[in-house]
Design a protein around this motif. Structure first.
Motif, PDB file in Angstrom:
ATOM      1  N   GLY A  19       0.798  -1.215   0.000  1.00 13.49           N
ATOM      2  CA  GLY A  19       0.000   0.000   0.000  1.00 13.49           C
ATOM      3  C   GLY A  19       0.830   1.264   0.000  1.00 13.49           C
ATOM      4  N   TRP A  20       2.041   1.231  -0.506  1.00 16.64           N
ATOM      5  CA  TRP A  20       2.926   2.398  -0.535  1.00 16.64           C
ATOM      6  C   TRP A  20       2.514   3.395  -1.614  1.00 16.64           C
ATOM      7  N   GLY A  21       1.277   3.731  -1.679  1.00 20.31           N
ATOM      8  CA  GLY A  21       0.851   4.727  -2.643  1.00 20.31           C
ATOM      9  C   GLY A  21       0.447   4.152  -3.983  1.00 20.31           C
ATOM     10  N   PHE A  22       0.192   2.864  -4.063  1.00 22.67           N
ATOM     11  CA  PHE A  22      -0.227   2.232  -5.302  1.00 22.67           C
ATOM     12  C   PHE A  22      -1.726   1.956  -5.269  1.00 22.67           C
ATOM     13  N   GLY A  23      -2.518   3.001  -5.003  1.00 22.72           N
ATOM     14  CA  GLY A  23      -3.971   2.860  -5.057  1.00 22.72           C
ATOM     15  C   GLY A  23      -4.635   2.489  -3.746  1.00 22.72           C
ATOM     16  N   ARG A  24      -3.883   2.070  -2.753  1.00 22.11           N
ATOM     17  CA  ARG A  24      -4.483   1.732  -1.469  1.00 22.11           C
ATOM     18  C   ARG A  24      -4.072   2.762  -0.444  1.00 22.11           C
ATOM     19  N   SER A  25      -5.037   3.304   0.251  1.00 21.47           N
ATOM     20  CA  SER A  25      -4.745   4.284   1.285  1.00 21.47           C
ATOM     21  C   SER A  25      -4.525   3.559   2.607  1.00 21.47           C
ATOM     22  N   THR A  26      -3.519   3.995   3.346  1.00 22.94           N
ATOM     23  CA  THR A  26      -3.281   3.418   4.661  1.00 22.94           C
ATOM     24  C   THR A  26      -3.917   4.291   5.742  1.00 22.94           C
ATOM     25  N   LEU A  27      -4.561   5.401   5.331  1.00 23.71           N
ATOM     26  CA  LEU A  27      -5.208   6.262   6.303  1.00 23.71           C
ATOM     27  C   LEU A  27      -6.558   5.678   6.700  1.00 23.71           C
ATOM     28  N   LYS A  28      -6.827   5.708   7.996  1.00 19.57           N
ATOM     29  CA  LYS A  28      -8.090   5.212   8.523  1.00 19.57           C
ATOM     30  C   LYS A  28      -9.165   6.273   8.291  1.00 19.57           C
ATOM     31  N   GLU A  29     -10.355   5.850   7.857  1.00 25.32           N
ATOM     32  CA  GLU A  29     -11.454   6.778   7.652  1.00 25.32           C
ATOM     33  C   GLU A  29     -11.968   7.271   9.004  1.00 25.32           C
ATOM     34  N   GLU A  30     -12.209   8.557   9.106  1.00 25.90           N
ATOM     35  CA  GLU A  30     -12.689   9.167  10.339  1.00 25.90           C
ATOM     36  C   GLU A  30     -14.143   8.765  10.605  1.00 25.90           C
ATOM     37  N   THR A  31     -14.425   8.345  11.834  1.00 33.04           N
ATOM     38  CA  THR A  31     -15.796   7.975  12.196  1.00 33.04           C
ATOM     39  C   THR A  31     -16.599   9.228  12.523  1.00 33.04           C
ATOM     40  N   GLY A  32     -17.909   9.077  12.599  1.00 33.21           N
ATOM     41  CA  GLY A  32     -18.770  10.185  13.004  1.00 33.21           C
ATOM     42  C   GLY A  32     -18.428  10.683  14.397  1.00 33.21           C
ATOM     43  N   TYR A  33     -18.107   9.774  15.299  1.00 31.80           N
ATOM     44  CA  TYR A  33     -17.718  10.156  16.654  1.00 31.80           C
ATOM     45  C   TYR A  33     -16.456  11.029  16.610  1.00 31.80           C
ATOM     46  N   GLU A  34     -15.474  10.596  15.831  1.00 31.81           N
ATOM     47  CA  GLU A  34     -14.218  11.350  15.719  1.00 31.81           C
ATOM     48  C   GLU A  34     -14.445  12.721  15.090  1.00 31.81           C
ATOM     49  N   ARG A  35     -15.353  12.802  14.106  1.00 31.83           N
ATOM     50  CA  ARG A  35     -15.656  14.103  13.480  1.00 31.83           C
ATOM     51  C   ARG A  35     -16.238  15.074  14.500  1.00 31.83           C
ATOM     52  N   VAL A  36     -17.190  14.601  15.306  1.00 33.34           N
ATOM     53  CA  VAL A  36     -17.796  15.472  16.317  1.00 33.34           C
ATOM     54  C   VAL A  36     -16.720  15.970  17.287  1.00 33.34           C
ATOM     55  N   VAL A  37     -15.855  15.085  17.743  1.00 30.02           N
ATOM     56  CA  VAL A  37     -14.789  15.481  18.674  1.00 30.02           C
ATOM     57  C   VAL A  37     -13.845  16.479  18.015  1.00 30.02           C
ATOM     58  N   ARG A  38     -13.439  16.219  16.774  1.00 36.60           N
ATOM     59  CA  ARG A  38     -12.518  17.126  16.067  1.00 36.60           C
ATOM     60  C   ARG A  38     -13.135  18.507  15.917  1.00 36.60           C
ATOM     61  N   ILE A  39     -14.394  18.553  15.531  1.00 32.30           N
ATOM     62  CA  ILE A  39     -15.083  19.832  15.339  1.00 32.30           C
ATOM     63  C   ILE A  39     -15.208  20.572  16.667  1.00 32.30           C
ATOM     64  N   ALA A  40     -15.593  19.872  17.726  1.00 31.05           N
ATOM     65  CA  ALA A  40     -15.714  20.502  19.047  1.00 31.05           C
ATOM     66  C   ALA A  40     -14.366  21.063  19.496  1.00 31.05           C
ATOM     67  N   ARG A  41     -13.312  20.298  19.330  1.00 33.89           N
ATOM     68  CA  ARG A  41     -11.975  20.759  19.751  1.00 33.89           C
ATOM     69  C   ARG A  41     -11.541  22.022  19.017  1.00 33.89           C
ATOM     70  N   LYS A  42     -11.896  22.133  17.748  1.00 31.18           N
ATOM     71  CA  LYS A  42     -11.522  23.329  16.976  1.00 31.18           C
ATOM     72  C   LYS A  42     -12.156  24.593  17.545  1.00 31.18           C
ATOM     73  N   GLU A  43     -13.242  24.439  18.279  1.00 33.04           N
ATOM     74  CA  GLU A  43     -13.959  25.603  18.808  1.00 33.04           C
ATOM     75  C   GLU A  43     -13.419  26.085  20.151  1.00 33.04           C
ATOM     76  N   ILE A  44     -12.522  25.296  20.765  1.00 34.68           N
ATOM     77  CA  ILE A  44     -11.946  25.716  22.042  1.00 34.68           C
ATOM     78  C   ILE A  44     -11.321  27.092  21.842  1.00 34.68           C
ATOM     79  N   SER A  45     -11.598  27.979  22.721  1.00 33.17           N
ATOM     80  CA  SER A  45     -11.133  29.372  22.751  1.00 33.17           C
ATOM     81  C   SER A  45     -12.147  30.343  22.171  1.00 33.17           C
ATOM     82  N   VAL A  46     -13.281  29.864  21.626  1.00 38.58           N
ATOM     83  CA  VAL A  46     -14.352  30.795  21.247  1.00 38.58           C
ATOM     84  C   VAL A  46     -14.838  31.434  22.546  1.00 38.58           C
ATOM     85  N   ARG A  47     -14.964  32.758  22.555  1.00 37.68           N
ATOM     86  CA  ARG A  47     -15.397  33.471  23.758  1.00 37.68           C
ATOM     87  C   ARG A  47     -16.540  34.433  23.446  1.00 37.68           C
ATOM     88  N   GLU A  48     -17.326  34.689  24.480  1.00 39.08           N
ATOM     89  CA  GLU A  48     -18.391  35.674  24.377  1.00 39.08           C
ATOM     90  C   GLU A  48     -17.781  37.072  24.296  1.00 39.08           C
TER      91      GLU A  48
END
Length: 175
Positions: A19-48
């Motif tokens: 899978g060294w770049g010959f059509g197969r990706s070695t990256l794991k697909e992000e789950t819905g749970y991981e997407r929610v966590v990633r999105i929430a983390r990006k918002e840290i430091s938003v302030r009123e």
């Protein structure tokens, strides 16, 4: 020269099979749970900027149909799910994040947690579970503070003891 060609062919075949770049990706697909966590983390430091309001907080509130400044922890949770591609939840009221069909005993990162306030007789603060470790729940929460208030001034990463969490809901993997 022939031996070199054979070696090159063998290396290419080994690379293709690994899978060294010959059509197969070695990256794991992000789950819905991981997407929610990633999105929430990006918002840290938003302030009123003013009480319960800033341009970004207005986006959280708008996600659930609120057009004026208001408590926004549940709106933040709903916005994170919307940004992750989920149709639900969409509520500005934290108790409605915990219908029986969604409540789970063992949450995954990406699930929603709720804190019960005796004085109000209901869940009155919520956020996104990021990680569970030992007796602690690592979270990202909107409308909180460094001290963990339910009427805070921004989005913060927090660590709460499991005993302080009243319930959890799964809006990703449950019906």
């Amino acid at each position: 020269m022939g031996a070199i060609k054979v070696c090159i062919v063998l290396v290419c075949l080994a690379a293709a099979g690994s899978g060294w770049g010959f059509g197969r990706s070695t990256l794991k697909e992000e789950t819905g749970y991981e997407r929610v966590v990633r999105i929430a983390r990006k918002e840290i430091s938003v302030r009123e900027i003013s009480e319960n309001s800033s341009p970004r907080i207005r986006e959280y509130l708008s996600c659930v149909g609120i057009k004026e400044a208001a408590p926004w922890c549940a709106s933040f949770v709903s916005w994170c799910h919307k940004e992750a591609g989920f149709a639900q939840p969409r509520t500005p009221w934290s108790p409605s994040l915990f219908p029986k069909a969604r409540v789970v005993k063992e949450p995954l990162p990406g699930c929603v947690f709720g804190i019960y306030f005796n004085a109000l007789g209901r869940v009155a603060h919520c956020g996104v579970v990021v990680k569970l470790h030992g007796g602690n729940v690592y979270t990202v929460e909107g409308n909180t503070s460094v001290a963990g208030s339910r009427e805070g001034d921004g989005v913060y990463a927090r660590v709460r003891h499991r005993r302080t969490i009243y319930c959890y809901a799964d809006w990703i993997g449950r019906i």
